[in-house]
Design a protein around this motif. Structure first.
Motif, PDB file in Angstrom:
ATOM      1  N   LEU A 113      11.394  69.333  36.079  1.00 16.92           N
ATOM      2  CA  LEU A 113      11.501  69.719  37.490  1.00 16.92           C
ATOM      3  C   LEU A 113      10.155  70.203  38.016  1.00 16.92           C
ATOM      4  O   LEU A 113       9.714  69.803  39.096  1.00 16.92           O
ATOM      5  N   SER A 114       9.492  71.030  37.249  1.00 19.77           N
ATOM      6  CA  SER A 114       8.191  71.562  37.671  1.00 19.77           C
ATOM      7  C   SER A 114       7.135  70.470  37.773  1.00 19.77           C
ATOM      8  O   SER A 114       6.309  70.483  38.690  1.00 19.77           O
ATOM      9  N   VAL A 115       7.166  69.527  36.840  1.00 19.07           N
ATOM     10  CA  VAL A 115       6.202  68.422  36.884  1.00 19.07           C
ATOM     11  C   VAL A 115       6.440  67.566  38.125  1.00 19.07           C
ATOM     12  O   VAL A 115       5.497  67.219  38.841  1.00 19.07           O
ATOM     13  N   VAL A 116       7.691  67.242  38.406  1.00 18.81           N
ATOM     14  CA  VAL A 116       8.013  66.439  39.595  1.00 18.81           C
ATOM     15  C   VAL A 116       7.554  67.163  40.854  1.00 18.81           C
ATOM     16  O   VAL A 116       6.918  66.576  41.738  1.00 18.81           O
ATOM     17  N   ASN A 117       7.869  68.432  40.957  1.00 18.32           N
ATOM     18  CA  ASN A 117       7.519  69.185  42.165  1.00 18.32           C
ATOM     19  C   ASN A 117       6.020  69.407  42.302  1.00 18.32           C
ATOM     20  O   ASN A 117       5.504  69.493  43.413  1.00 18.32           O
ATOM     21  N   ALA A 118       5.311  69.497  41.192  1.00 19.51           N
ATOM     22  CA  ALA A 118       3.867  69.728  41.259  1.00 19.51           C
ATOM     23  C   ALA A 118       3.082  68.446  41.485  1.00 19.51           C
ATOM     24  O   ALA A 118       2.097  68.440  42.220  1.00 19.51           O
ATOM     25  N   MET A 119       3.512  67.344  40.874  1.00 21.82           N
ATOM     26  CA  MET A 119       2.730  66.114  40.947  1.00 21.82           C
ATOM     27  C   MET A 119       3.161  65.178  42.067  1.00 21.82           C
ATOM     28  O   MET A 119       2.448  64.242  42.380  1.00 21.82           O
ATOM     29  N   GLY A 120       4.315  65.419  42.618  1.00 24.57           N
ATOM     30  CA  GLY A 120       4.830  64.518  43.642  1.00 24.57           C
ATOM     31  C   GLY A 120       4.035  64.572  44.927  1.00 24.57           C
ATOM     32  O   GLY A 120       4.064  65.557  45.645  1.00 24.57           O
ATOM     33  N   ARG A 121       3.325  63.510  45.183  1.00 23.50           N
ATOM     34  CA  ARG A 121       2.596  63.410  46.448  1.00 23.50           C
ATOM     35  C   ARG A 121       2.228  61.953  46.696  1.00 23.50           C
ATOM     36  O   ARG A 121       2.249  61.148  45.790  1.00 23.50           O
TER      37      ARG A 121
END
Length: 192
Positions: A106-114
């Motif tokens: 979840l943290s990876v998706v929210n941090a890298m999603g752009r």
């Protein structure tokens, strides 16, 4: 100037606002998962704190590293490191490991999603806010489905070292169950 010496600008309002909004969103979704799905059943405060801190640390680490373009290889390396750590520490129950992995993802998706706009070719590369929100909703829906749904059998088993050998006999099965229920505070459905 100080910015030149440190190799970074002193203050970037857009960057900070982006970080704060994404960090707040990540923490909100993590808190919902921990509070309403994990903690509701387990009442383990130690893992509650672990999951929240892990989510926050992973988000900030990935967000800041992604901004310097270290890439997906580093992210996968972090997964490997945390996977190895699992085998070098005390035994963590599988349910807790699953939630920990869920918070990392979840943290990876929210941090890298752009997404990045390429004006010459007039297209966006990456994925947008709606996709990030959708993925977070999927995480929430999966946690709800498997923790609260009647589709999944929620009974569990416990291994107990039992000291009253006199009750371990077929004719004393009722007394054994009553004693186990009294000692554990659980409703015993089946014993072996």
């Amino acid at each position: 100037s100080v910015a030149t010496f440190l190799g970074a600008p002193l203050f970037q309002a857009d960057s900070l606002l982006n970080l704060l909004i994404r960090f707040g969103f990540n923490l909100l979704v993590s808190w919902i998962i921990v509070q309403f799905f994990y903690y509701k059943k387990s009442r383990r405060r130690d893992y509650y704190v672990t999951f929240m801190l892990f989510s926050a640390v992973m988000f900030l680490l990935i967000f800041l590293m992604e901004n310097v373009k270290l890439g997906i290889g580093l992210t996968l390396g972090l997964f490997a490191i945390f996977g190895i750590m699992r085998f070098r520490t005390e035994a963590v129950p599988i349910r807790e490991m699953t939630y920990l992995f869920m918070h990392i993802a979840l943290s990876v998706v929210n941090a890298m999603g752009r997404a990045e706009y390429h004006p010459k070719a007039d297209y966006w590369d990456g994925f947008g806010i709606v996709t990030i929100i959708f993925v977070n909703v999927v995480f929430l829906a999966m946690a709800w489905l498997f923790e609260n749904s009647k589709l999944v059998n929620t009974s569990c088993s416990k291994y107990i070292k039992y000291d009253n050998v006199a009750l371990i006999a077929p004719e004393k099965r009722g007394e054994l169950i009553a004693d186990l229920e009294k000692r554990t505070g659980l409703k015993i459905e089946r014993i072996e």
